[in-house]
Write a protein that holds these residues in place. Structure first.
Motif, mmCIF file in Angstrom:
data_model
loop_
_atom_site.group_PDB
_atom_site.id
_atom_site.type_symbol
_atom_site.label_atom_id
_atom_site.label_comp_id
_atom_site.label_asym_id
_atom_site.label_seq_id
_atom_site.Cartn_x
_atom_site.Cartn_y
_atom_site.Cartn_z
ATOM 1 N N ASP A 226 28.572 -18.794 -22.965
ATOM 2 C CA ASP A 226 29.941 -18.930 -22.465
ATOM 3 C C ASP A 226 30.441 -20.368 -22.629
ATOM 4 N N ILE A 229 31.245 -21.131 -26.294
ATOM 5 C CA ILE A 229 32.524 -20.554 -26.718
ATOM 6 C C ILE A 229 33.680 -21.410 -26.200
ATOM 7 N N ASP A 230 33.580 -21.872 -24.955
ATOM 8 C CA ASP A 230 34.616 -22.741 -24.384
ATOM 9 C C ASP A 230 34.712 -24.069 -25.134
ATOM 10 N N ASN A 258 33.613 -11.924 -23.792
ATOM 11 C CA ASN A 258 34.560 -13.008 -24.039
ATOM 12 C C ASN A 258 35.780 -12.539 -24.832
ATOM 13 N N PRO A 261 37.625 -9.763 -21.502
ATOM 14 C CA PRO A 261 37.090 -10.159 -20.190
ATOM 15 C C PRO A 261 37.737 -9.448 -18.996
ATOM 16 N N SER A 277 41.404 -13.267 -22.956
ATOM 17 C CA SER A 277 40.469 -13.253 -24.087
ATOM 18 C C SER A 277 40.316 -14.655 -24.666
ATOM 19 N N LYS A 278 39.086 -15.006 -25.020
ATOM 20 C CA LYS A 278 38.811 -16.317 -25.608
ATOM 21 C C LYS A 278 38.722 -16.258 -27.129
ATOM 22 N N ARG A 310 36.796 -18.365 -31.935
ATOM 23 C CA ARG A 310 37.588 -18.812 -30.786
ATOM 24 C C ARG A 310 39.071 -18.751 -31.119
#
Length: 313
Positions: A226, A229-230, A258, A261, A277-278, A310
């Motif tokens: 997580d 991804i961020d 992700n 979510p 959503s990412k 992303r």
């Protein structure tokens, strides 16, 4: 021992990483630097590459392999779970791509002193980072029977886990189990003769389980993705190569979460949970090696590549 490791799914991984010449890219499992070299070849003088690995032998090999690009390359000895925090302390707030090639390397398997192999009789070690105190020896000789059963069942998916755990505890009561050879004989005695004739080494699943427990591989994976991804910029890619179903399942589920979510009930007409959503999963089905790659490198057979992109805008 020279650190030789054949990078699996090399072309497919580099293609999906979508390397931008001026971008910042991170390999959290640097190994011998095979994937890293192909990334560096595609970078301009403005691009940056950060390689992370726990293994000092891997780092030495990668430094040599990447010396032509030393101005763009930074190598850290650490676990990839520390990636985001360590890079932020160095002033990097966002990256364009991250790569993880999970599991044990060919060199670690082939270097009998590391204790990963079930082909030779050596000390039960299995540490990817030799600065770490806990080894497979401690697990085999100190875990309770129920703990051993859980590890072998859950991480090795071994159907005879209960019997293997029982026999380990019985034998270590007579003398410590200190070598791979001792453990292999115990495992063989715990599995019915007919089941030992399947062609697969009877200790394979138990050794996998112990290695995962020693290095906390699944916990590290679960708690890191997580944040990775961020850490990606818009359009950035996270490429992960796995080698067994336990890893692959974790990656697949975290990627899906992700992408979608929202936790609202399907009865709600609108989302009220606020989870956005990412990005999106690029690989609806995992990418697997070609027949040619498997012939050239048998260890690539079980590998799978999954990719997440992303999306910030």
């Amino acid at each position: 021992m020279e650190f030789n490791h054949v990078s699996v799914l090399l072309e497919e991984t580099i293609e999906h990483l979508k390397v931008k010449p001026d971008g910042i890219y991170v390999d959290g499992t640097l190994g011998g630097g095979g994937h890293a070299l192909e990334v560096c070849k595609r970078l301009s003088v403005m691009g940056k590459f950060i390689g992370i690995d726990q293994d000092e032998d891997a780092i030495m090999a990668a430094r040599e392999r990447l010396k032509e690009y030393e101005e763009q390359v930074k190598i850290l000895r650490s676990n990839y779970c520390n990636m985001v925090s360590e890079l932020k302390t160095k002033g990097i707030q966002i990256v364009d791509g991250i790569l993880l090639d999970l599991g044990v390397s060919s060199c670690q398997l082939d270097n009998i002193e590391r204790g990963f192999t079930y082909q030779k009789d050596v000390f039960l070690d299995m540490r990817m980072d030799r600065r770490q105190v806990r080894t497979a020896y401690e697990i085999v000789n100190t875990y309770g029977e129920s703990e051993l059963y859980r590890v072998i069942r859950d991480y090795g998916e071994e159907r005879f886990a209960k019997n293997i755990a029982k026999h380990i505890c019985l034998e270590r009561g007579k003398k410590p189990i200190s070598t791979t050879g001792q453990l292999i004989e115990i495992i063989k005695a715990s599995i019915p003769a007919k089941m030992r004739e399947t062609g697969r080494h009877p200790a394979k699943k138990t050794f996998q389980a112990l290695r995962i427990e020693v290095n906390q591989e699944l916990e590290v994976l679960k708690t890191s993705l997580d944040d990775m991804i961020d850490f990606l910029g818009d359009g950035g890619r996270l490429c992960i190569i796995t080698f067994h179903s336990l890893e692959d399942r974790i990656v697949k589920n975290i990627f899906r979460r992700n992408e979608h979510p929202c936790i609202c009930s399907t009865n709600f007409p609108l989302c009220v949970c606020g989870k956005k959503s990412k990005g999106f999963v690029v690989t609806r089905k995992p990418i697997v090696p070609t027949e040619e790659e498997i012939k050239a490198n048998k260890r690539s057979k079980s590998s799978k590549l999954r990719v997440f992109a992303r999306k910030r805008k």
